[in-house]
Design a protein around this motif. Structure first.
Motif, mmCIF file in Angstrom:
data_model
loop_
_atom_site.group_PDB
_atom_site.id
_atom_site.type_symbol
_atom_site.label_atom_id
_atom_site.label_comp_id
_atom_site.label_asym_id
_atom_site.label_seq_id
_atom_site.Cartn_x
_atom_site.Cartn_y
_atom_site.Cartn_z
ATOM 1 N N CYS A 1 0.947 -1.354 -0.316
ATOM 2 C CA CYS A 1 -0.153 -0.161 0.006
ATOM 3 C C CYS A 1 0.699 1.255 0.288
ATOM 4 O O CYS A 1 1.855 1.147 0.583
ATOM 5 C CB CYS A 1 -0.832 -0.006 1.269
ATOM 6 S SG CYS A 1 -2.063 -1.338 1.396
ATOM 7 N N SER A 2 0.740 2.224 -0.729
ATOM 8 C CA SER A 2 1.184 3.315 -0.682
ATOM 9 C C SER A 2 0.889 4.417 0.032
ATOM 10 O O SER A 2 -0.148 4.542 0.547
ATOM 11 C CB SER A 2 1.320 4.735 -2.121
ATOM 12 O OG SER A 2 -0.929 4.915 -2.380
ATOM 13 N N PRO A 3 1.961 5.284 0.475
ATOM 14 C CA PRO A 3 1.720 6.390 1.513
ATOM 15 C C PRO A 3 -0.371 7.100 0.937
ATOM 16 O O PRO A 3 -0.607 7.367 0.374
ATOM 17 C CB PRO A 3 2.342 6.478 1.280
ATOM 18 C CG PRO A 3 3.291 6.759 0.825
ATOM 19 C CD PRO A 3 3.336 5.813 0.017
ATOM 20 N N GLY A 4 -0.790 7.401 2.262
ATOM 21 C CA GLY A 4 -2.137 7.481 2.057
ATOM 22 C C GLY A 4 -3.706 6.803 2.343
ATOM 23 O O GLY A 4 -4.345 7.188 1.634
ATOM 24 N N SER A 5 -2.664 5.072 1.684
ATOM 25 C CA SER A 5 -3.614 3.796 2.230
ATOM 26 C C SER A 5 -3.546 3.567 3.494
ATOM 27 O O SER A 5 -2.709 3.436 3.644
ATOM 28 C CB SER A 5 -3.480 3.387 0.662
ATOM 29 O OG SER A 5 -2.229 3.211 0.303
ATOM 30 N N PHE A 6 -4.639 2.303 2.623
ATOM 31 C CA PHE A 6 -4.108 1.180 4.324
ATOM 32 C C PHE A 6 -4.871 0.099 3.632
ATOM 33 O O PHE A 6 -5.865 -0.492 2.889
ATOM 34 C CB PHE A 6 -4.853 1.595 5.185
ATOM 35 C CG PHE A 6 -6.539 2.054 4.561
ATOM 36 C CD1 PHE A 6 -7.334 0.969 5.117
ATOM 37 C CD2 PHE A 6 -7.113 3.462 4.711
ATOM 38 C CE1 PHE A 6 -9.038 0.767 4.875
ATOM 39 C CE2 PHE A 6 -8.517 3.221 4.635
ATOM 40 C CZ PHE A 6 -9.222 2.373 4.628
ATOM 41 N N GLN A 7 -4.609 -1.300 4.383
ATOM 42 C CA GLN A 7 -5.365 -2.550 3.823
ATOM 43 C C GLN A 7 -5.538 -2.746 6.178
ATOM 44 O O GLN A 7 -5.255 -2.478 7.138
ATOM 45 C CB GLN A 7 -4.640 -3.251 3.313
ATOM 46 C CG GLN A 7 -3.593 -3.995 3.877
ATOM 47 C CD GLN A 7 -2.868 -5.147 3.744
ATOM 48 O OE1 GLN A 7 -3.482 -6.382 3.919
ATOM 49 N NE2 GLN A 7 -1.247 -4.736 3.000
ATOM 50 N N LEU A 8 -6.845 -3.535 5.532
ATOM 51 C CA LEU A 8 -7.204 -4.375 6.997
ATOM 52 C C LEU A 8 -7.761 -5.299 7.077
ATOM 53 O O LEU A 8 -8.265 -6.157 5.567
ATOM 54 C CB LEU A 8 -8.729 -3.618 7.185
ATOM 55 C CG LEU A 8 -8.764 -2.189 7.090
ATOM 56 C CD1 LEU A 8 -10.488 -1.858 7.321
ATOM 57 C CD2 LEU A 8 -8.604 -1.919 8.642
ATOM 58 N N ASN A 9 -7.365 -6.072 7.879
ATOM 59 C CA ASN A 9 -7.552 -8.271 8.212
ATOM 60 C C ASN A 9 -6.180 -8.539 7.145
ATOM 61 O O ASN A 9 -6.304 -9.953 6.869
ATOM 62 C CB ASN A 9 -8.649 -8.503 8.020
ATOM 63 C CG ASN A 9 -9.962 -7.493 8.564
ATOM 64 O OD1 ASN A 9 -9.742 -7.052 9.660
ATOM 65 N ND2 ASN A 9 -11.222 -7.962 8.304
#
Length: 355
Positions: free
Chosen positions: A73-81
């Motif tokens: 994930c690039s800066p300013g993004s996210f992932q969950l689980n």
């Protein structure tokens, strides 16, 4: 009739007997300590597969897992689980249209906290409690943003200044207040896991005292329960700090200081310098002296004592931390160790006890 003298050899027998009994008592104590340390070593082998652990440095906790979870994930993004899907940071429109509160789970003067749903994910939605606390709420949002990404801080998913609202990652175990029931539920109530939590706590304090944004003091910590509530327990039984709206910056090298609020603080949990110093005089905030980050150091022994629990193995850890905790409890804050020095002491104990 003349008094008979006790034969000299009987004195030697008595001395040897006493020495033998003393050595037996000493051996018994040493064997008891050895048994406890052996049990700790067994815990260590069970939890590490028998491999020797090297102590982690102050920033290395879960670094590889954390990097793996975010490397795509690039800066300013996210992932969950850890599902491999990268999402852009949620905007005001995303929060208004797609984040739906399910259940109110807590709150205070600054914010109200809800379990919410966004798409298929459970998340945490925090809303401002009252307009008079807008500055505190926005400060917490700013701290969350500045500290991202960080394995010691709860993950920010998005925020909106106009609502205002903050969306963060959901941790199902909740706050550190629940740690005893959590460990029983996970069948992890042992000294190894408990010390890991203590180490996480000290690492977070060290991070706050040496962060890129300055030396931050934990002001929402006037009693044990309030302090524990500032931390969340992750699914892999680590800690992240969650509540960041009361973390003022201090620079003691320049003689600056802070005060945690404008009301009188009482109780034996807080540091002595946080108490009103003028006996017989009514409290006056204007006359109350300031203090610095060493207030956090004072509180470490009490928090760690709670986290170690009541198991006998925790007493071995307490014994090894005793001198360090004595230094943390020095009344003069300038003589207390820094967070970095406390962390080094904890890492030394981790290595000594193979935790």
């Amino acid at each position: 009739m003349p008094r008979q003298r006790t034969p000299t050899y009987l004195y030697f027998v008595l001395i040897i007997s006493l020495a033998f009994l003393g050595s037996q008592l000493l051996m018994s104590l040493l064997m008891k300590t050895s048994d406890i340390l052996d049990e700790i070593d067994i815990f260590h082998s069970l939890t590490t597969g028998g491999q020797s652990d090297q102590p982690l440095d102050s920033g290395a906790r879960d670094k590889h897992q954390f990097d793996d979870a975010n490397k795509h994930c690039s800066p300013g993004s996210f992932q969950l689980n850890n599902d491999g899907i990268c999402h852009p940071m949620l905007t005001c429109k995303d929060i208004q249209d797609n984040v739906n509160a399910i259940q109110h789970i807590g709150g205070g003067a600054v914010k109200q906290v809800y379990l919410a749903r966004w798409k298929k994910y459970q998340v945490i939605l925090s809303n401002l409690s009252h307009p008079s606390f807008t500055d505190d709420f926005l400060y917490g949002a700013e701290m969350l943003q500045q500290f991202q990404p960080n394995p010691f801080v709860t993950r920010l998913l998005g925020f909106c200044l106009s609502i205002p609202a903050i969306v963060t990652e959901y941790h199902s175990f909740g706050s550190l207040e629940n740690i005893n029931s959590i460990l029983k539920e996970k069948d992890e109530d042992n000294v190894v896991t408990r010390f890991k939590l203590c180490l996480d706590y000290v690492k977070i304090i060290n991070f706050l005292h040496s962060s890129p944004t300055g030396t931050h003091v934990m002001c929402d910590s006037n009693d044990l329960t309030k302090t524990l509530s500032q931390f969340l327990v992750t699914s892999d039984l680590h800690l992240v700090i969650n509540d960041l709206d009361a973390l003022p910056v201090v620079d003691s090298s320049k003689g600056s200081s802070i005060k945690c609020g404008h009301r009188e603080i009482v109780g034996d949990f807080v540091a002595p310098e946080q108490l009103w110093p003028y006996s017989g005089v009514e409290f006056n905030d204007a006359q109350m002296p300031g203090y610095d980050e060493k207030t956090d150091i004072w509180k470490i022994p009490a928090v760690v004592d709670y986290l170690l629990g009541e198991d006998v193995h925790g007493d071995v850890v307490r014994f090894n931390l005793f001198k360090l905790h004595q230094k943390c409890s020095i009344k003069d804050p300038t003589l207390r160790p820094t967070a970095a020095e406390v962390l080094k002491g904890y890492l030394d104990v981790q290595q000594t006890l193979k935790l």
